[in-house]
Enzyme design. Structure first.
Site, mmCIF file in Angstrom:
data_model
loop_
_atom_site.group_PDB
_atom_site.id
_atom_site.type_symbol
_atom_site.label_atom_id
_atom_site.label_comp_id
_atom_site.label_asym_id
_atom_site.label_seq_id
_atom_site.Cartn_x
_atom_site.Cartn_y
_atom_site.Cartn_z
ATOM 1 C CE1 TYR A 67 -45.320 0.723 46.482
ATOM 2 C CE2 TYR A 67 -45.838 -0.022 44.071
ATOM 3 C CZ TYR A 67 -44.882 0.055 45.507
ATOM 4 O OH TYR A 67 -43.854 -0.629 45.284
ATOM 5 C CB CYS B 77 -30.472 -32.005 14.272
ATOM 6 S SG CYS B 77 -31.392 -30.434 13.507
ATOM 7 C CE LYS C 91 -47.080 -12.173 46.452
ATOM 8 N NZ LYS C 91 -45.777 -12.705 45.950
ATOM 9 C CG ASP D 90 -45.208 -9.284 39.020
ATOM 10 O OD1 ASP D 90 -44.356 -9.115 39.831
ATOM 11 O OD2 ASP D 90 -45.357 -10.518 38.393
ATOM 12 C CB CYS E 183 -28.883 -27.401 10.130
ATOM 13 S SG CYS E 183 -30.300 -27.963 11.338
ATOM 14 C CB CYS F 188 -28.316 -28.642 15.429
ATOM 15 S SG CYS F 188 -27.830 -29.087 13.667
ATOM 16 C CE LYS G 117 -47.238 -8.072 46.215
ATOM 17 N NZ LYS G 117 -46.394 -8.341 45.332
ATOM 18 C CB CYS H 89 -29.617 -31.553 9.616
ATOM 19 S SG CYS H 89 -28.659 -31.080 11.142
ATOM 20 C CD GLU I 15 -52.405 1.365 46.202
ATOM 21 O OE1 GLU I 15 -51.451 0.998 45.726
ATOM 22 O OE2 GLU I 15 -52.974 2.175 46.760
#
Ligand code: AMP
Ligand code: ZN
Length: 683
Positions: A226, A408, A314, A119, A432, A426, A117, A411, A115
């Site tokens: 499952y 920033c 895996k 997640d 900005c 910022c 797996k 700005c 099957e």
């Protein structure tokens, strides 16, 4: 029972089972046989019958899936059979070792069942006489949380089974989110200024433990099963029982399962899905290989941690190396800075990757990533690729250590970082540009004011021409200011250069769109304001509780956190917002132009006993909350207001009423009544 009652009972039973069948067709088979409209009509009929005849509500009624908003502590439940983990490996050799171990113990031919797996988060469901009794999380494997009410909101989990099932059994599976649902959820969270979930697994685990199951109902959860456990399962092997369980109504992805009689076939299964996984609508992190026959499973037994008859293979997250050309920094609507790795384009897991998130300064520091490094990019359970390391052997001499920006990029304001937060931001929210434009874009977005005649490009144009600096400016725009505006939108990596010019039709559309948005109800206006952490749901709660902006503006932190679902983070953010005179001005200007700052009351008139009476209710009442008393006044034809004036007819004084209100009422000679007198008036 009289005939009529009997008929109602039968009708409730009939519609319940019809709707359950449709749910199954829709959510499990993905083959709806009824229109959404007809479905909704059935559900509506059922809800009505049930609310009038609560004694007939069936435990598996489809209405039970909607979820109530009760706050709950989860009850701990001990698992009848412990929920073990799976031994797992990344190596094909170890799969062969697994087979050798098994063969040595069994000295027999073995059939495997493979099957995917999935997640997500595992769940154990108990069914008695075909009804879902309980849903419990894995917890520590011995006992878990009873999350039944939340799980009932997942439409692909049957509440009642069909066909020929054992009296009592347990079935286990994985709750997960499909990739598209997950992407939508995250987009919404970013929109609300919340942190996105790292991967579908985190968001799933978080979702099933939410306190409010009506919120769980909104999460795009699904469940694949499952494992079956119980004394009277129909077959002596896993595969056949799974197939049978599919007939009972469970979601079992038949096309991604296989029986294998040799380990070579198992390897083929592993390889096929390693390639095929990209096309699945959900995330997997590997394959699970199980000995199919129960007698053999029993003989193999389990260790304390995991069964000896199963193993997970895996997949390694796919990883490629490429050059990091440049680190750039994005500024979001809330001012949060996200460093972005601009990569030499590279193929990864079926897509071309050009950019990856670098998350924040700490991560850049920890990985010591530098511009022009060769970096490893990975796409694992996460949807956005990430940089997991640097190939130091390929680092040129001239490459210098990354210095995180201090100002920033948009700005020039020095960046700040709040304690406990990973990202810099910022602080120049008023000046900005991406923050300003971001707030306006949020304001007009579909779930907010829904002004679809404006978009990113047009906002940009209005902004650079100095016509809008905040959402309220939109409502002051005039035809003559807009007609003929022109702008060349620069080409970016993703978009071609484009010339934008406002012609008559565009301008009328824009103005009509803005005008139409004045009908958008208060809760959405509140969401549109873009108060951090005030997403759609919170906005609804606040709007329903306070009814209008004036009430909300005056509230204190202490009052706010008493409101259902409003935590300290939200309360603090709302307080900051309403304490800022610039925001108050925006609200005033929007109000002036007719934007909704009050919930329209839907009132069922019960009498005219208070007709035309203006009533101020204040202090704590015994029988009514603040909201309820307003509602009751309206229901009897009165007008609830919040402050005492000459026009006030009555002051309904509850416990601990503020001395100022009382004094003012006395001064103006307004009649002061207590709750008893009020009840008498509306009797
Ligand atoms: P791990 O969390 O890595 O120990 O892996 C064990 C977990 O994989 C189990 O607890 C299940 O939640 C999950 N799992 C996902 N898909 C399957 C599957 N098809 N069969 C069994 N377990 C699965
Ligand atoms: Zn800035």
């Amino acid at each position: 029972m009289d005939m009529d009652k009997m008929k109602i009972k039968n009708r409730i039973e009939d519609i319940s089972s019809i709707i359950n069948e449709h749910n199954y067709n829709y959510y499990v088979l993905a083959k709806p046989v009824i229109s959404d409209y007809d479905f909704d009509m059935l559900l509506e009929e059922l809800e009505k019958l049930e609310s009038e005849n609560p004694e007939f509500v069936l435990p598996d009624s489809p209405t039970q899936r909607v979820g109530g908003d009760i706050t709950k502590e989860f009850q701990q439940v001990k698992h009848t059979y412990p929920m073990l983990s799976l031994s797992n490996t990344y190596s094909e050799d170890e799969i062969r070792d697994f087979e050798n171990r098994i063969k040595k113990i069994l000295e027999q031919e073995v059939e495997y069942e493979c099957e995917l797996k999935y997640d997500g988060a595992s769940i154990s469901l108990t069914y008695i006489k075909g009804m879902l009794l309980r849903a419990v999380t894995r917890g520590d494997g011995i006992q878990g949380d009873d999350v039944t009410t939340n799980i009932k909101t997942i439409k692909s989990i049957p509440l009642k089974l069909k066909g020929d099932f054992p009296d009592e059994f347990e079935i286990r599976g994985e709750i997960f989110m499909h990739k598209d649902g997950f992407a939508r959820l995250n987009a919404e969270r970013i929109e609300n200024g919340e942190d996105p979930f790292a991967n579908p697994r985190n968001s799933t685990a978080g979702s099933i433990k939410m306190q409010d199951s009506s919120e769980v109902a909104k999460r795009p959860l699904d469940c694949f099963l499952y494992f079956l456990l119980g004394k009277n399962l129909p077959f002596d092997n896993h595969y056949d029982n799974l197939m049978k369980a599919k007939e009972w109504g469970f979601n079992i992805p038949k096309h991604t399962l296989a029986k294998c009689s040799t380990i070579e076939e198992v390897m083929d299964f592993i390889h096929d899905w390693e390639k095929g996984r990209e096309k699945l609508s959900f995330e997997i992190d590997g394959v699970v290989i199980k000995v199919n026959n129960y007698a053999q499973q029993e003989e193999l037994g389990s260790t304390a941690k995991s069964p000896r008859w199963a193993i997970a293979y895996k997949y390694k997250a796919e990883r490629v190396a490429t050059r990091l050309n440049k680190i750039t920094y994005q500024v979001g609507r809330t001012g949060a800075i996200t460093p972005v790795a601009n990569l030499e384009p590279v193929q990864l897991a079926g897509t071309t990757v050009k950019r990856a998130s670098l998350h924040n300064a700490d991560i850049i520091e920890a990985l010591d990533v530098r511009e022009r490094d060769i970096v490893y990019v990975e796409k694992g359970g996460e949807i956005i690729p990430k940089i997991v390391g640097v190939d130091l052997t390929k680092r040129d001499k001239g490459i210098v250590k990354t210095e995180y920006i201090k100002h920033c990029p948009e700005c020039g304001t020095p960046l700040k970082r709040k304690e406990g937060e990973a990202n810099h931001y910022c602080p120049n929210d008023a000046g900005c540009p991406p923050q300003i434009k971001g707030r306006i874009e949020h304001f007009i977005s579909r779930n907010a004011m829904d002004i679809d005649s404006l978009g990113e490009g047009k906002i940009e144009m209005l902004y650079v021409n100095g016509l809008v600096k905040n959402p309220s400016d939109l409502y002051f725009l005039e035809y003559d200011q807009l007609i003929g505006l022109e702008k060349l939108i620069e080409a970016t990596e993703d978009k071609k250069e484009k010339k934008l010019s406002f012609k008559e039709k565009t301008v009328t559309n824009i103005l009509n769109g803005i005008e139409a948005s004045k009908k958008i109800p208060f809760d959405r206006v509140l969401f549109a304001l873009g108060i951090r952490y005030v997403g759609q749901t919170v906005a609804k709660k606040l709007a329903a509780h306070y009814r209008n902006i004036n009430a909300l503006k005056q509230v204190t932190f202490e009052e706010l956190i008493l409101v259902d679902e409003i935590g300290e983070k939200i309360a603090e953010s709302a307080m900051n917002y309403f304490n800022d005179p610039r925001n108050l001005e925006i609200i005033e200007r929007l109000k002036e132009k007719g934007v909704q700052f009050e919930l329209k009351e839907e009132v069922k008139i019960k009498s005219d006993k208070l007709k035309g009476k203006i009533i101020v209710a204040s202090g704590k009442l015994e029988n009514f909350s603040r909201e309820e008393i307003k509602q009751v006044i309206l229901e009897h034809g009165g007008k609830p207001v919040s402050s005492v004036s000459k026009k006030t007819d009555y002051l309904l004084a509850g416990e601990n009423i503020g001395p100022n209100k009382l004094a003012k009422a006395k001064e103006l000679g307004i009649k002061i009544i207590d709750e008893g007198a009020f009840l008498e008036m509306i009797k």
